[in-house]
Write a protein that holds these residues in place. Structure first.
Motif, short mmCIF file in Angstrom:
data_model
loop_
_atom_site.label_atom_id
_atom_site.label_comp_id
_atom_site.label_asym_id
_atom_site.label_seq_id
_atom_site.Cartn_x
_atom_site.Cartn_y
_atom_site.Cartn_z
N ARG A 45 0.85 -1.20 0.00
CA ARG A 45 0.00 0.00 0.00
C ARG A 45 0.88 1.24 0.00
NH1 ARG A 45 -2.98 -0.40 5.96
NH2 ARG A 45 -1.16 0.01 7.26
N ASP A 46 0.41 2.28 -0.67
CA ASP A 46 1.29 3.45 -0.82
C ASP A 46 1.22 4.40 0.37
OD1 ASP A 46 -1.09 4.73 -1.25
OD2 ASP A 46 -0.62 5.43 -3.28
N ARG A 47 0.25 4.21 1.23
CA ARG A 47 0.16 4.97 2.47
C ARG A 47 -0.81 4.23 3.38
NH1 ARG A 47 -3.21 6.61 -1.20
NH2 ARG A 47 -5.27 7.38 -0.61
N GLU A 86 -4.50 4.06 2.42
CA GLU A 86 -4.99 3.36 1.22
C GLU A 86 -5.61 2.02 1.63
OE1 GLU A 86 -3.58 2.49 -3.31
OE2 GLU A 86 -2.26 1.74 -1.74
N ALA A 117 -6.02 -0.53 -2.94
CA ALA A 117 -4.70 -1.02 -3.36
C ALA A 117 -4.85 -2.08 -4.45
CB ALA A 117 -3.95 -1.59 -2.15
N ARG A 157 -5.55 -0.36 -7.67
CA ARG A 157 -4.37 0.31 -8.23
C ARG A 157 -3.38 -0.71 -8.80
NH1 ARG A 157 0.46 1.47 -5.77
NH2 ARG A 157 -0.34 0.94 -3.71
#
Lengths: 551, 90
Positions: free
Chosen positions: A524-526, A529, A534, A537
């Motif tokens: 996960r980018d943060r 998220e 996720a 994406r």
């Protein structure tokens, strides 16, 4: 709460007498099982692996404390002391005796509850948002429209022998808590540019063997016309829906095969031909139904009472509040979700003692009202914020304060092969093992919102297609295997999950889910998220690789 | 064997060699050919008052003649749930 009138009470009581006579004739041999089957199904009575199962409707998920006590009593007196809340605002009792069913129905009739049309090829329980009438920003209470549809379709001869079962769900909020896009008809109540109240009508959604997201058939139908428009849809379905193949009989197949444009034209033509058949809802009719819903006499209360400020020092209370308490449309009040997903327990089950205790708490803290959501949890819809600390302590004492709402252990699961005659594999033990694996609440909070849905067969009562992680039990050479999908969701952005690869044996399912969650945490980018975002994406590949690289 | 549920209470039952029903798997009539199974099922189906939904199910015969359910579904029907019956508060 909705107050039933004399007509409702008479109808329910007559139905009990009728069913009592039918059961008597069945037990004496006057009726064969072939003759009796349809009659029992129309009263919510199935035959499962171990016994008869009795499904009781909870219209739009609203219960009074008196009604919940009656359900507790049925569980205690006629069953084994518990019930199972389902994904469609029903409750099921798993061990009931046919000979005692008329008495159970009579007990429920005393408080205005019944089991009509909880089975069979007819209009099932019209479901709605469990926060109806209390959710901030709601257009209006969607239960008014659920009730209008309930009244119109109950025992309606034209809709009692449809090609297949038919399910309607209604929401009046932007955030869809009623899963309307996976229903035969989904209704979204909103105000148009002219300020008129009406519905976006979706049709042909559903799960099961052939899952579809519902399609918009009409962007706006005025409230006064909704009954006639729904009837037009049902008439087209009744005429063209397939009766020769049970697997192709749902309206979703008809919509798919005709295409939504052609289906919409057929419905419009039918709607036009129907003309004025008395189904246009007069303002007075709508207001009459509206007037039968009563709302609490809320007090004027502070947004942040002292009791809440003091309790905030207790981290355990704060964790529960953060997780289970939601904004209410009235200042000083909250909506409280009661998790029926304690660690290690069957999802959605509640003992009769718990039901009685919740009824008492509803009387003390929620104006005697309880709601049931499709996620298989209960809800107290009108709790004063000053009462939250006391309520939390009371819920904790009866095992209903698990702070896991919307987290990884808030699992939706069907009864599976432990109970169900249709199932290929067990659901509950898988759910239980997963709740143990993710029992640490810090870990669950770190993971964030994650819905795991489990079905024990392709009929999808556990809504596995729309779980962020979906688990579907299948049978291979006499062994239980499970297909895993990821990326599904049941809300306003509803979509079906994607299969990640070959089915996994029973013993490996919990390990695989742990692998998927660990992959998400790494990818996960943060922290904000969500799992499902996720997956959107990244696609399924990174998760697939993680699961199958070493298997 | 042929199994069903008892009509009045839904309890799991097994067709016996004495043309009756028993709630004990050990009392079940065991047949070895499809013709025998069909005959047993026919007799069971004729008892529409006593039993509901009869069907042929597999069994496993252990050394010494002990009868065991032949698949997971029948194991669960015979032995009961594989989980605790009641919800367990955390």
């Amino acid at each position: 709460m909705y107050a039933y009138d004399e007509l409702d009470r008479t109808l329910i009581n007559e139905r009990v007498s009728e069913f009592r006579d039918q059961v008597k004739r069945r037990l004496s041999g006057e009726l064969t099982e072939d003759e009796f089957k349809m009659l029992r199904l129309q009263n919510g009575v199935y035959l499962q692996l171990h016994a008869y199962m009795f499904r009781v409707a909870i219209p739009y998920g609203t219960l009074s404390s008196k009604q919940l006590r009656a359900l507790a009593r049925v569980g205690r007196r006629y069953d084994r002391g518990y019930g199972h809340f389902t994904t469609r605002q029903n409750i099921q009792f798993n061990w009931i005796k046919l000979a005692e069913l008329p008495d159970a129905l009579a007990d429920l009739a005393e408080v205005g509850i019944h089991a009509m049309q909880t089975s069979g090829n007819n209009m099932r329980n019209v479901t709605s948002d469990q926060w109806a009438g209390v959710a901030p920003g709601e257009v209006e209470d969607p239960r008014i429209w659920s009730e209008i549809l309930r009244q119109h379709t109950t025992l309606h001869p034209e809709f009692s022998f449809l090609p297949r079962k038919f399910k309607i769900a209604i929401t009046a909020s932007e955030h869809d808590r009623a899963a309307i896009k996976v229903h035969d008809i989904g209704l979204r109540l909103y105000k148009n540019a002219e300020g008129e109240t009406g519905f976006e009508v979706l049709v042909g959604g559903g799960l099961g063997r052939t899952p579809f997201i519902g399609k918009t058939i009409k962007p706006f139908v005025h409230g006064r016309d909704i009954l006639s428009y729904v009837e037009a849809i049902l008439r087209v379905y009744n005429q063209y829906g397939r009766r020769d193949n049970i697997y192709k009989a749902r309206i979703k197949i008809l919509v798919h095969e005709l295409g939504i444009e052609k289906f919409a034209r057929e419905v419009d033509e039918e709607w036009k031909q129907m003309g004025d058949v008395g189904l246009t809802l007069d303002h007075s009719v709508i207001e009459e139904v509206r007037s039968r819903f009563s709302y609490p006499a809320y007090e004027k209360l502070p947004h942040m009472p002292d009791e809440l400020k003091q309790a905030a020092h207790d981290p355990l209370f704060e964790r529960w509040r953060r997780n289970s308490v939601f904004p209410h449309k009235v200042q000083g009040y909250s909506i409280v979700t009661l998790s029926l997903k304690p660690v290690g327990a069957p999802p959605g089950d509640a003992t009769s003692d718990q039901m009685d205790a919740v009824a008492d708490l509803a009387d003390r803290y929620s104006f005697g009202e309880i709601r049931v959501g499709h996620e298989q949890n209960l809800c107290l819809p009108h709790v004063a914020k000053r009462d939250l600390p006391q309520l939390w302590k009371a819920l904790d004492r009866i095992g209903l304060a698990t702070p896991n709402v919307n987290l990884v252990t808030d699992i939706i699961a069907c009864p599976g092969l432990d109970y169900c005659s249709l199932a290929n594999a067990r659901s509950i033990p898988i759910a239980q093992e997963l709740t143990r694996r993710f029992a640490n609440h810090d870990t669950a909070e770190l993971i964030g919102r994650l819905h795991i849905n489990i079905s024990g067969c392709i009929n999808a009562c556990g809504h596995h297609h729309v779980g962020h992680i979906g688990i579907l039990g299948v049978e291979k050479n006499g062994e239980e295997f499970y297909q895993i999908t990821i990326g599904g969701r049941a809300d306003e952005g509803a979509q079906m999950g994607t299969l990640i690869g070959p089915a996994i044996p029973y013993a490996e399912v919990a390990d695989v889910i742990e692998d998927i969650v660990e992959a998400y945490l790494a990818l996960r980018d943060r922290p904000e998220e969500l799992f499902v975002d996720a997956v959107k994406r990244l696609g399924v590949e990174p998760f697939k690789e993680r699961v199958y690289a070493t298997r | 064997m042929v199994t069903a549920n008892r009509t009045w209470d839904g309890v799991v039952i097994y067709r016996t060699a004495q043309q009756g029903w028993s709630a004990n798997l050990s009392d079940a009539a065991i047949v070895r050919t499809s013709d025998e199974a069909r005959t047993l099922l026919g007799e069971a189906t004729a008892d529409d008052v006593g039993a509901i939904g009869p069907y042929i199910a597999p069994v496993e015969l252990k050394d010494g003649g002990e009868i065991k359910p032949g698949n997971l579904r029948e194991h669960i029907r015979s032995e009961g749930l594989t989980i605790d019956l009641l919800p367990v508060p955390a």
